[in-house]
Design an enzyme around this catalytic site. Structure first.
Site, PDB file in Angstrom:
ATOM      1  CE1 TYR A  32      17.444  30.290   5.846  1.00  0.00           C
ATOM      2  CE2 TYR A  32      17.333  28.089   5.356  1.00  0.00           C
ATOM      3  CZ  TYR A  32      16.591  28.683   4.968  1.00  0.00           C
ATOM      4  OH  TYR A  32      16.989  29.874   3.606  1.00  0.00           O
ATOM      5  CE  LYS A  90      -0.569   0.023   4.515  1.00  0.00           C
ATOM      6  NZ  LYS A  90      -1.137  -0.886   6.375  1.00  0.00           N
TER       7      LYS A  90
HETATM    8  C1  LIG Z   1      -0.259  -1.984   6.858  1.00  0.00           C
HETATM    9  C2  LIG Z   1      -0.544  -2.837   6.964  1.00  0.00           C
HETATM   10  C3  LIG Z   1      -0.031  -4.791   7.608  1.00  0.00           C
HETATM   11  C4  LIG Z   1       1.887  -4.478   7.274  1.00  0.00           C
HETATM   12  O1  LIG Z   1       1.841  -3.645   8.784  1.00  0.00           O
HETATM   13  P1  LIG Z   1       3.412  -3.547   8.769  1.00  0.00           P
HETATM   14  O2  LIG Z   1       3.278  -2.978  11.016  1.00  0.00           O
HETATM   15  O3  LIG Z   1       3.779  -2.437   8.094  1.00  0.00           O
HETATM   16  O4  LIG Z   1       4.080  -4.168   8.855  1.00  0.00           O
HETATM   17  C5  LIG Z   1      -0.177  -5.849   7.720  1.00  0.00           C
HETATM   18  N1  LIG Z   1      -1.371  -5.422   7.844  1.00  0.00           N
HETATM   19  C6  LIG Z   1      -2.371  -4.639   7.728  1.00  0.00           C
HETATM   20  C7  LIG Z   1      -4.140  -4.954   8.115  1.00  0.00           C
HETATM   21  C8  LIG Z   1      -1.760  -3.444   7.405  1.00  0.00           C
HETATM   22  O5  LIG Z   1      -3.172  -2.636   6.870  1.00  0.00           O
END
Ligand SMILES: *Cc1c(COP(=O)(O)O)cnc(C)c1O
Length: 342
Positions: A244, A37
């Site tokens: 800065y 994702k």
């Molecule tokens: C994002 C997500 C994962 C992966 O999680 P990580 O902590 O990045 O390994 C797995 N399951 C669900 C439902 C998620 O939303």
């Protein structure tokens, strides 16, 4: 006319594969999938999914249908974690991804549209997405073609009693739903041990070099390398300052390189004076404040580096997160749009 970007995000594909293989091994008898994702946590979902599919990964997770559509040409197995809104039905019916149904309404919508293979999320205590354990026990899923029943851990990166409570609630559904497989563990959940692995794991962060639990650190390495070109090299004499608010004063004459990267690219200002570039294994510390588009690094150790040369940033997520107090997830997904990605 295509203008080559002065900064790029290099994705180390070999390390991506070796991280996945390590997580696959740690997952024991369970299959190991991949959460891709948010454009593969910012690294490029197509590149990540293509690379891991070649390595043998079979299950990929995205948040929404646009993300699924972008990966459809790869022909990999996709599940859409945010489920099925009314607006999603036409694209969901195209059949290139399974919805992860999260509510009774989504389940009814899927049934009414004719059903077909789907996943279902059950909430075991996080109170984010998912139907209740009781509803599943009560037959909510009867007659559905459920490929995978999922749940999600709220605190897998901590050693707290809630982990075992969620595991037990989920395990109580074994044999109590029509699902072919069960899946609970994200990256951190894999490190909690066999009881948490069920049939399929869903790591994200750890694939990309994040370390969700200290006991997994030895097997995971940096995948995402922010790289930038040197725009100017200068000599700063002892007593002069850099950047800065003049927060860094040269203790001795220092060779400084100014590179084309800044906090607008997601290289956090909180890494001022803490971060470093790494060129052929040589550490070149960040000097003074990170600017919006520029960073100064100490190039004294590399007299050969000149205007136009590229340097890579050390971006060990656990270390950077500890140094600047920003989560490893945000350090990855915050890497901006100006990077050339390859
Ligand atoms: C994002 C997500 C994962 C992966 O999680 P990580 O902590 O990045 O390994 C797995 N399951 C669900 C439902 C998620 O939303």
């Amino acid at each position: 006319m295509e203008i080559p970007a002065p900064l790029r995000l290099r994705v180390d594909r070999d390390t991506l594969v070796s991280n996945w293989q390590a997580l696959d091994r740690m997952s024991g008898a369970a299959a190991c999938g991949a959460a891709v994702k948010a454009n593969g946590y910012g690294l490029g979902a197509t590149l990540v999914a293509e690379t891991l599919a070649k390595a043998g990964c079979r299950d990929f997770f995205v948040a929404n249908w646009a993300e699924a559509q972008a990966l459809a040409p790869l022909g990999v197995t996709l599940s859409v974690l945010h489920g099925l809104r009314a607006e999603d039905l036409p694209v969901a019916k195209a059949g290139f991804a399974r919805p992860v149904l999260n509510t009774p309404e989504q389940i009814a919508r899927w049934r009414d549209s004719g059903g077909g293979p789907c996943d279902v999320m059950v909430d075991t205590g996080m109170n984010r997405l998912g139907v209740s354990v009781e509803a599943v026990r009560g037959g909510l899923l009867d007659g559905l073609s459920v490929e995978t029943l999922h749940s999600h851990l709220a605190c897998a990166d901590e050693d707290v009693a809630m982990n075992a409570r969620q595991q037990a609630a989920f395990a109580s559904l074994k044999g109590k739903s029509p699902a072919r497989r069960m899946s609970l563990a994200n990256s951190a959940g894999i490190g909690l041990g066999t009881a948490y692995h069920f049939d399929l794991t869903r790591p994200g962060l750890a694939l990309y070099g994040g370390t969700p639990r200290a006991n997994m650190a030895d097997d995971l390495r940096q995948v995402a390398w922010p790289e930038a070109q040197i725009l100017q090299r200068r000599r700063v004499t002892a007593g002069e300052t850099v950047g800065y608010n003049a927060t860094w004063t040269a203790p001795a004459d220092t060779e400084v390189a100014i590179i084309n990267l800044g906090y607008a690219d997601g290289y956090r200002r909180a890494l001022s004076g803490l971060g470093a570039a790494m060129v052929d294994g040589v550490i070149l510390p960040v000097l003074g404040r990170v600017s919006m588009d520029l960073i100064a690094i100490d190039a004294t150790a590399r007299p050969d580096l000149a205007e136009g040369d590229w340097v890579a940033m050390a971006y060990d997520l656990a270390r950077a997160s500890a140094a600047c107090g920003v989560s490893q997830y945000e350090l990855l997904t915050g890497l901006g749009q100006r990077f050339g990605r390859a």
